[in-house]
Design a protein around this motif. Structure first.
Motif, PDB file in Angstrom:
ATOM      1  N   THR A 461       0.828  -1.224   0.000  1.00 51.12           N
ATOM      2  CA  THR A 461       0.000   0.000   0.000  1.00 51.12           C
ATOM      3  C   THR A 461       0.853   1.262   0.000  1.00 51.12           C
ATOM      4  O   THR A 461       0.320   2.369   0.128  1.00 51.12           O
ATOM      5  N   GLY A 462       2.157   1.122  -0.100  1.00 51.58           N
ATOM      6  CA  GLY A 462       3.030   2.285  -0.182  1.00 51.58           C
ATOM      7  C   GLY A 462       3.391   2.894   1.151  1.00 51.58           C
ATOM      8  O   GLY A 462       3.928   4.003   1.196  1.00 51.58           O
ATOM      9  N   GLY A 463       3.113   2.185   2.241  1.00 50.90           N
ATOM     10  CA  GLY A 463       3.460   2.701   3.569  1.00 50.90           C
ATOM     11  C   GLY A 463       4.893   2.391   3.912  1.00 50.90           C
ATOM     12  O   GLY A 463       5.180   1.580   4.809  1.00 50.90           O
ATOM     13  N   THR A 464       5.831   3.028   3.221  1.00 49.25           N
ATOM     14  CA  THR A 464       7.240   2.651   3.348  1.00 49.25           C
ATOM     15  C   THR A 464       7.832   2.983   4.715  1.00 49.25           C
ATOM     16  O   THR A 464       8.628   2.211   5.250  1.00 49.25           O
ATOM     17  N   ALA A 465       7.449   4.115   5.279  1.00 50.74           N
ATOM     18  CA  ALA A 465       7.997   4.486   6.594  1.00 50.74           C
ATOM     19  C   ALA A 465       7.526   3.499   7.653  1.00 50.74           C
ATOM     20  O   ALA A 465       8.326   3.014   8.476  1.00 50.74           O
ATOM     21  N   ALA A 466       6.223   3.185   7.636  1.00 51.84           N
ATOM     22  CA  ALA A 466       5.695   2.216   8.593  1.00 51.84           C
ATOM     23  C   ALA A 466       6.281   0.842   8.344  1.00 51.84           C
ATOM     24  O   ALA A 466       6.579   0.083   9.283  1.00 51.84           O
ATOM     25  N   ALA A 467       6.467   0.502   7.068  1.00 48.99           N
ATOM     26  CA  ALA A 467       7.048  -0.804   6.735  1.00 48.99           C
ATOM     27  C   ALA A 467       8.474  -0.910   7.263  1.00 48.99           C
ATOM     28  O   ALA A 467       8.892  -1.969   7.755  1.00 48.99           O
ATOM     29  N   ARG A 468       9.236   0.182   7.152  1.00 47.11           N
ATOM     30  CA  ARG A 468      10.611   0.161   7.663  1.00 47.11           C
ATOM     31  C   ARG A 468      10.624  -0.080   9.178  1.00 47.11           C
ATOM     32  O   ARG A 468      11.391  -0.907   9.675  1.00 47.11           O
ATOM     33  N   ASP A 469       9.744   0.635   9.899  1.00 48.25           N
ATOM     34  CA  ASP A 469       9.676   0.438  11.351  1.00 48.25           C
ATOM     35  C   ASP A 469       9.295  -1.001  11.678  1.00 48.25           C
ATOM     36  O   ASP A 469       9.878  -1.614  12.580  1.00 48.25           O
ATOM     37  N   ARG A 470       8.290  -1.519  10.966  1.00 47.58           N
ATOM     38  CA  ARG A 470       7.848  -2.887  11.251  1.00 47.58           C
ATOM     39  C   ARG A 470       8.934  -3.890  10.869  1.00 47.58           C
ATOM     40  O   ARG A 470       9.150  -4.888  11.554  1.00 47.58           O
ATOM     41  N   GLY A 471       9.654  -3.614   9.763  1.00 47.34           N
ATOM     42  CA  GLY A 471      10.726  -4.518   9.355  1.00 47.34           C
ATOM     43  C   GLY A 471      11.844  -4.572  10.378  1.00 47.34           C
ATOM     44  O   GLY A 471      12.385  -5.649  10.677  1.00 47.34           O
ATOM     45  N   GLU A 472      12.175  -3.424  10.941  1.00 50.24           N
ATOM     46  CA  GLU A 472      13.226  -3.396  11.966  1.00 50.24           C
ATOM     47  C   GLU A 472      12.794  -4.169  13.211  1.00 50.24           C
ATOM     48  O   GLU A 472      13.601  -4.880  13.821  1.00 50.24           O
ATOM     49  N   SER A 473      11.502  -4.027  13.590  1.00 51.04           N
ATOM     50  CA  SER A 473      11.027  -4.781  14.753  1.00 51.04           C
ATOM     51  C   SER A 473      10.988  -6.268  14.442  1.00 51.04           C
ATOM     52  O   SER A 473      11.226  -7.106  15.327  1.00 51.04           O
ATOM     53  N   LEU A 474      10.725  -6.631  13.186  1.00 53.33           N
ATOM     54  CA  LEU A 474      10.714  -8.038  12.789  1.00 53.33           C
ATOM     55  C   LEU A 474      12.107  -8.645  12.918  1.00 53.33           C
ATOM     56  O   LEU A 474      12.292  -9.734  13.484  1.00 53.33           O
ATOM     57  N   VAL A 475      13.110  -7.924  12.426  1.00 53.26           N
ATOM     58  CA  VAL A 475      14.495  -8.397  12.518  1.00 53.26           C
ATOM     59  C   VAL A 475      14.921  -8.518  13.982  1.00 53.26           C
ATOM     60  O   VAL A 475      15.561  -9.500  14.390  1.00 53.26           O
ATOM     61  N   ALA A 476      14.547  -7.508  14.804  1.00 50.30           N
ATOM     62  CA  ALA A 476      14.921  -7.548  16.219  1.00 50.30           C
ATOM     63  C   ALA A 476      14.273  -8.728  16.927  1.00 50.30           C
ATOM     64  O   ALA A 476      14.927  -9.420  17.732  1.00 50.30           O
ATOM     65  N   ALA A 477      13.001  -9.010  16.626  1.00 54.31           N
ATOM     66  CA  ALA A 477      12.346 -10.152  17.236  1.00 54.31           C
ATOM     67  C   ALA A 477      12.967 -11.457  16.801  1.00 54.31           C
ATOM     68  O   ALA A 477      13.177 -12.371  17.615  1.00 54.31           O
ATOM     69  N   ALA A 478      13.314 -11.567  15.519  1.00 55.43           N
ATOM     70  CA  ALA A 478      13.948 -12.794  15.019  1.00 55.43           C
ATOM     71  C   ALA A 478      15.307 -12.999  15.681  1.00 55.43           C
ATOM     72  O   ALA A 478      15.683 -14.138  16.029  1.00 55.43           O
ATOM     73  N   ARG A 479      16.053 -11.899  15.875  1.00 54.19           N
ATOM     74  CA  ARG A 479      17.360 -12.009  16.519  1.00 54.19           C
ATOM     75  C   ARG A 479      17.234 -12.501  17.968  1.00 54.19           C
ATOM     76  O   ARG A 479      18.008 -13.369  18.408  1.00 54.19           O
ATOM     77  N   ARG A 480      16.244 -11.940  18.676  1.00 56.06           N
ATOM     78  CA  ARG A 480      16.040 -12.379  20.067  1.00 56.06           C
ATOM     79  C   ARG A 480      15.689 -13.867  20.134  1.00 56.06           C
ATOM     80  O   ARG A 480      16.170 -14.596  20.993  1.00 56.06           O
TER      81      ARG A 480
END
Length: 484
Positions: A461-480
């Motif tokens: 849907t073009g929500g790139t800023a929100a997608a970036r925030d969610r992507g960073e939280s996804l990576v952080a959760a996967a790392r934990r």
């Protein structure tokens, strides 16, 4: 008379009835005025103030009586309202009201006469102070008779008012509860929570809440909703007790003294919301209101309180009893709903019902042993609505919320992913998962899949800023999870 945001519907309706003259008979029945009902702090007095100002501009005389029945106060207010009006009858009436040689009963009789013949508005504010604790009767039977006489004198059919549109006076009442049965013929106007747009406008007026982030605004909406006074309390608590309006500053100071809350303490936003709810529950006398209902009404209220989206009376009956109601059960529930609405514990919205958010938050700690069971029944009710084709977006969110309240997080993930296939577009998917993802702990099975689906919807849907925030939280959760 308080600060007003929006409320156009309530103001328009009240003015139409009060100005109506003989037209009030055809549309609303033969009415003597208007009663504005709703919980404490919802804005009844502010609406009354706007109505009063409009009628004064139309040439009405307006007298205000506040609180418990006080004959000298009403007499003095009426005399003041008539001051400077160059009408011989009104000049003479004012002389009678201010003459110490006349008895109070004669002066009240004169006010009744004025109501029947002239455009006089009597505003009774905080009328609940004249009622018993349960709101079903008058604390003073003598005032009940006086008030009924005033109501009969004003409006269509009053002495001199009949047949002369707009010539008779009216009553305007603000009261937390509907007036007792057979009291007076007043048109009831319910004053409910602020709408979303009205809430946004009020937040712009409150310095500490003007720049709220999305998360804090979501917290405020879910826990307090559109209750003006509680929002003003949050703002005042974040400013060490200072509010925009003097009346709010005085109110919060008195309540804080009663509850032993130090207004000078520095607070986080969450602490301010919690303290505002504590102060508000005392101001709105929630404990007393809940104590006045029957056991069945209490159980029904607690069941309704776990839902944050409106439902029909039959939906509530289904959630309460676990099955579609028959005609007899529908009548029982409908009667209980009406009683709870009269106690201002339940809100009726175009045929649906909902517990006010701030009341639902207060009820969370009432009978905690049955809370999960109530969430389970509410979940099944929402699924029944969806299966019957009556569900909407709010029902999907509610199912997830009820599952999360039961700590069934795997089911939250599975159900949310199923719902994404039912939605028409990626914008709706992103909106749904934006609500659901915060409900699920990051170490739950399926959490990464849920976040990844939300991330895809945001990108689509073009929500790139929100997608970036969610992507960073996804990576952080996967790392934990990997490190664990």
């Amino acid at each position: 008379m308080g600060d007003l945001v929006g409320r156009r519907r309530e103001v328009r309706t009240a003015l139409a009835v009060l100005r109506g003259g003989s037209a009030a008979v055809t549309r609303w029945g033969a009415v003597a005025g208007v009663v504005l009902t709703g919980p404490g702090g919802i804005g009844k007095t502010a609406v009354a103030g706007r109505v009063m100002a409009r009628l004064r501009a139309d040439g009405w005389a307006v007298a205000v009586h506040v609180g418990r029945w006080n004959p000298p106060s009403l007499i003095a207010a009426t005399a003041q309202a008539l001051r400077g009006i160059p009408v011989p009858e009104l000049v003479e009436a004012r002389a009678t009201l201010t003459d110490s040689h006349h008895e109070e009963t004669d002066k009240i009789a004169k006010i009744r006469e004025l109501l029947g013949e002239h455009r006089l508005l009597l505003l009774f504010d905080d009328f609940e102070q004249n009622l018993t604790e349960d709101g079903r009767g008058f604390a003073d039977p003598g005032f009940a008779e006086v008030f009924a006489d005033l109501a009969r004198a004003g409006g269509p059919g009053g002495s001199g008012g009949a047949g002369r549109p707009g010539s008779a006076g009216r009553l305007l009442v603000t009261c937390r509860y509907p007036l007792p049965n057979r009291t007076a013929s007043l048109h009831r106007v319910d004053v409910g929570p602020l709408s979303g747009s009205e809430l946004g406008r009020l937040l712009l007026r409150l310095p500490s809440l003007r720049q709220l982030g999305d998360d804090d605004r979501r917290t405020l909406t879910r826990t307090i909703g559109g209750h003006p006074r509680l929002l003003e309390f949050v703002d005042a608590l974040l400013r060490n007790g200072a509010a925009n309006l003097l009346e709010v500053t005085e109110k919060i100071s008195d309540l804080a003294d009663t509850l032993g809350i130090d207004l000078l303490d520095d607070r986080t936003f969450g602490e301010a919301v919690d303290d505002a709810l504590l102060l508000g529950s005392r101001d709105i006398v929630l404990e007393l209101l809940v104590a006045t209902v029957t056991a069945d009404e209490r159980a029904l209220l607690l069941q309704a309180a776990v839902s944050s989206a409106p439902m029909s009376v039959d939906d509530l009956a289904f959630a309460w009893q676990g099955a579609e109601p028959d005609r007899a059960r529908h009548r029982v529930v409908a009667t209980a709903v009406r009683r709870l609405a009269d106690r201002t514990l339940l809100l009726r919205l175009d045929g649906d019902v909902l517990v006010h958010p701030w009341i639902a938050h207060w009820l969370v700690d009432v009978e905690p042993e049955t809370r999960m069971e109530r969430h389970g029944r509410a979940e099944r009710m929402r699924l029944a609505r969806i299966e019957a084709g009556r569900g909407d977006f709010a029902d999907l969110v509610e199912v997830a919320r009820h599952l999360a309240a039961q700590e069934r997080f795997d089911d939250v993930v599975a159900q949310a992913l199923t719902f994404t296939d039912m939605l028409a577009g990626e914008s709706s998917v992103a909106a749904l998962l934006g609500e659901v993802v915060p409900m699920v702990p990051a170490d739950s099975r399926g959490f990464l899949e849920l976040v990844e689906r939300e991330l895809a919807a945001l990108l689509n849907t073009g929500g790139t800023a929100a997608a970036r925030d969610r992507g960073e939280s996804l990576v952080a959760a996967a790392r934990r999870l990997a490190e664990a």
